[in-house]
Enzyme design. Structure first.
Site, PDB file in Angstrom:
ATOM      1  CB  THR A 169     -18.340  14.137  -4.053  1.00 43.19           C
ATOM      2  OG1 THR A 169     -17.160  14.289  -4.852  1.00 43.19           O
ATOM      3  CG2 THR A 169     -19.149  12.915  -4.734  1.00 43.19           C
ATOM      4  CB  SER A 208     -18.368  13.532 -12.961  1.00 48.85           C
ATOM      5  OG  SER A 208     -17.416  12.803 -12.555  1.00 48.85           O
ATOM      6  N   GLY A 222     -13.475  13.103   2.836  1.00 53.84           N
ATOM      7  CA  GLY A 222     -12.147  12.957   3.580  1.00 53.84           C
ATOM      8  C   GLY A 222     -11.956  13.977   4.750  1.00 53.84           C
ATOM      9  NE  ARG A 232      10.132 -16.777  -6.160  1.00 54.16           N
ATOM     10  CZ  ARG A 232      10.210 -18.058  -6.315  1.00 54.16           C
ATOM     11  NH1 ARG A 232      11.369 -18.772  -6.442  1.00 54.16           N
ATOM     12  NH2 ARG A 232       9.046 -18.942  -6.448  1.00 54.16           N
ATOM     13  N   GLY A 235       3.271 -15.096  -5.330  1.00 53.11           N
ATOM     14  CA  GLY A 235       2.494 -15.251  -4.081  1.00 53.11           C
ATOM     15  C   GLY A 235       2.929 -14.238  -3.154  1.00 53.11           C
ATOM     16  CB  THR A 240     -13.347   7.223  -9.589  1.00 56.07           C
ATOM     17  OG1 THR A 240     -12.972   6.468  -8.211  1.00 56.07           O
ATOM     18  CG2 THR A 240     -13.419   6.205 -10.731  1.00 56.07           C
ATOM     19  CD  GLU A 260      -9.117  16.738  -6.786  1.00 56.69           C
ATOM     20  OE1 GLU A 260      -8.834  17.389  -7.546  1.00 56.69           O
ATOM     21  OE2 GLU A 260      -9.590  16.757  -5.266  1.00 56.69           O
ATOM     22  CG  ASP A 282     -15.081   8.697 -14.097  1.00 54.86           C
ATOM     23  OD1 ASP A 282     -14.949   8.483 -15.393  1.00 54.86           O
ATOM     24  OD2 ASP A 282     -15.406   7.539 -13.483  1.00 54.86           O
TER      25      ASP A 282
END
Length: 622
Positions: A135, A141, A174, A307, A392, A413, A415, A417
């Protein structure tokens, strides 16, 4: 009441599928790791790097690499093992994917024997940490038009890698900011003044001491919304020289004198063949998103069963929130879709493992694009729903859902979009449609339109028969599997045929404008196709399940997936006469009834995912 312990185990076996042994071994390996807790960014990155070594020592990366280089030759198993990492820390999952899936996978898929011999063992062991530099800031893309260049110099037999302008810097890479020592750099290959399209070149980016190599500039991308354990960085190259042997030359080679050769004629065909070999990354992202979705649902369902909120007027007891239909409506259709996508993912992994020819490869690439888009969008929506369903408490970091929400947001988005991927799916469907139908002359088009009208009449007649059954008291009419499948098939066929007819009017001069104006139609065609593929995978999984108790439960979950999908697109079904208003109401009522039936089984359904308790330590899940 839930199903028996044996039924839950049978359900898990159905989910484990073909790679059950790999899946359970990976769950055991992941279960031996401990969550990081709250760490500062640099501490978090160090923790992720440390855990990556633990995965390497546990044999995680060996699964998908060639046996001749120390691996296990199990491509499908490697994707399943990656999926399992999605139950744990997602930065660790992504870092593993970069190292062994993207970097190692590119060397394996695009390189040749010399590259494999020299690098694969070091990549598996983490002796050579690397990154995948595709990229660019200005081209995400649109990979085919990347601007980074690799120009061959025959005098020195080297490639000169260069970043020609600011928009050509490699971005969001990365492993680049902290740990990577080598990058697979995608660049326009230039020899003798001629550009041969995008190729991949191995470029060292750091020396043994961790300093940037000469001509390489590295910058940290900084804090992100999530995945802050991954060291994303930016790369610039200023006339960086690498040996000719560093070209990953499976699909294109350069001789010492600069002569270019390739086993594939045509720059476009060569480019798409090269990218097709990297489809495992896209499939892996879909699987990882699925695992994160399962984890969020497991947390939300557990909390929903404990809950309490408001009291029953007849008993005065507070009601657990999962007993409310509105709460069931939030979680259970999403859970059904998660099951459906799991079985579709399993089929896709099998297709990847068994692919043997070009036709199967093209089908796999289209399916991977569609399922990645649908699975990651589903993850984004479902994790947000789970956050809201936990009130919460769901917003607190200690309860894990907020982290899942932040970490998976980018999956839509990277690998690919998602919107672009669905357009690729639709283009593939149109190509296949043209190959089967051809360019219709006026008489052929008239017959085609007449056939469509007949099909609508037939479908409306069938619809009236179902309505008659509903009116006469047959409440299971909408649970007819054949009817459900026909609705998905008919919608896909009708939408695609309408799109083909709409685009047929385009000339070469206005083709872009016509396609651009039809993009909503394009995306709907792709989504209808993926929905049908997913339903068929779920139906097949129900048929395969040999345990009667588990099969009966899966059958109801499949009904909920089918009818909630129809309900979500009921505007189309109403507009096109596939549903009457009364029948649309009946679909919604059937979804309500299925939610009520499945509510006692909700905990069983999420327990069957087999998520290690180590990674479900949220107080709300206790």
């Amino acid at each position: 009441m839930g199903i028996t312990a044996g039924g839950v185990e049978a359900l898990r076996e159905s989910l484990d599928g073909r790679w059950g042994a790999v899946r359970r071994g990976s769950v055991e390996l992941l279960g031996g790791l401990k969550p990081p807790g709250e760490l500062e960014r640099e501490e978090y990155r160090a923790w992720v790097a440390e855990q990556l070594h633990a995965l390497a020592e546990g044999g995680h990366p060996l699964i998908g690499f060639p046996a001749e280089h120390g691996g296990q030759d199990d491509v499908g198993g490697s994707v399943v093992a990656f999926e399992v990492l999605g139950f744990g820390d997602l930065s660790l999952m992504v870092k593993a994917g970069v190292q062994w899936g993207l970097f190692g996978g590119a060397v394996q898929a695009l390189g040749t024997a010399g590259h494999h011999e020299r690098y694969l063992r070091a990549i598996m062991s983490l002796e050579l940490p690397g990154c995948f530099a595709m990229t660019e800031t200005g081209h995400g893309s649109d990979v085919q038009h990347l601007r980074t260049t690799a120009t061959y110099d025959p005098d020195t037999e080297e490639f000169v890698v260069d970043t020609p302008d600011p928009s050509a810097r490699k971005d969001y890479i990365g492993n680049a900011a902290r740990d990577g020592r080598m990058a697979v750099v995608f660049a326009q290959l230039v020899t003798g003044g001629v550009t041969h399209g995008v190729h991949a070149v191995l470029v060292p980016i750091r020396d043994g001491g961790g300093a940037p190599m000469p001509g390489v500039r590295i910058e940290d991308c900084g804090p992100k919304a999530g995945l802050n354990g991954v060291d994303n960085g930016r790369l610039w190259f200023e006339r960086v020289r690498v040996p000719r042997a560093n070209l990953l030359n499976r699909y294109g080679d350069v001789a010492p004198d600069g002569t270019y050769s390739s086993p594939i004629e045509g720059e476009g065909r060569r480019f798409f063949t090269m990218l097709g070999t990297l489809v495992r990354g896209r499939i892996s992202v879909a699987g990882g998103a699925g695992s994160a979705t399962k984890k969020a649902l497991a947390l939300a369902v557990r909390y929903g069963e404990t809950r309490r909120q408001f009291t029953r007027p007849d008993t005065g007891e507070e009601v657990v929130v999962l007993d409310y239909l509105a709460h069931q409506r939030r979680l259970l259709p999403a859970l059904a879709t998660t099951y459906a996508l799991h079985f579709a993912q399993e089929e896709m992994v099998s297709a990847l493992h068994d692919v043997s020819d070009d036709r199967q490869q093209r089908e796999l690439e289209s399916r991977a694009a569609g399922l990645k888009a649908v699975a990651t969008w589903h993850a984004t929506r479902t994790i947000q729903t789970c956050r809201e369903a936990c009130g919460g408490a769901g917003y607190l970091s200690e309860n894990l859902i907020a982290g899942l929400k932040a970490d998976t947001d980018v999956f839509t988005t990277f690998e690919g979009d998602n919107t672009v991927l669905l357009q690729l799916v639709a283009k593939g469907l149109l190509t296949s449609y043209r190959d089967h139908v051809g360019d219709l002359d006026p008489w052929g088009m008239a017959r085609f339109v007449a056939d469509q009208a007949v099909n609508v009449v037939i479908e409306r007649t069938a619809a009236r028969a179902i309505i008659d059954r509903l009116v006469s008291g047959s409440s299971d009419a909408l649970l007819d599997r054949g009817w459900q499948v026909r609705q998905f098939e008919d919608r896909e066929k009708h939408v695609l045929e309408g799109l083909a007819r709409r685009l047929r009017r385009a000339s070469k001069e206005d083709a872009f404008d016509v396609f651009n104006a039809a993009q909503d139609h394009v995306l709907h065609a792709a989504r209808a196709h993926v929905d049908r593929v997913v339903l068929e995978a779920f139906v097949a999984a129900v048929d395969r399940c040999e345990d009667p108790e588990a099969a009966a439960l899966l059958d109801q979950v499949c009904d909920l997936y089918a009818l909630s999908t129809i309900e979500a697109d009921r505007a189309w079904f109403l507009e096109h006469g596939r549903l009457t208003p009364q029948r649309a109401k009946a679909v919604s009522q059937a979804v309500n009834e299925l939610c009520a039936r499945l509510r006692p089984r909700a905990r069983d359904l999420v327990d069957a995912f087999g998520i290690p308790e180590t990674w479900l330590t949220a107080p709300i899940a206790a």
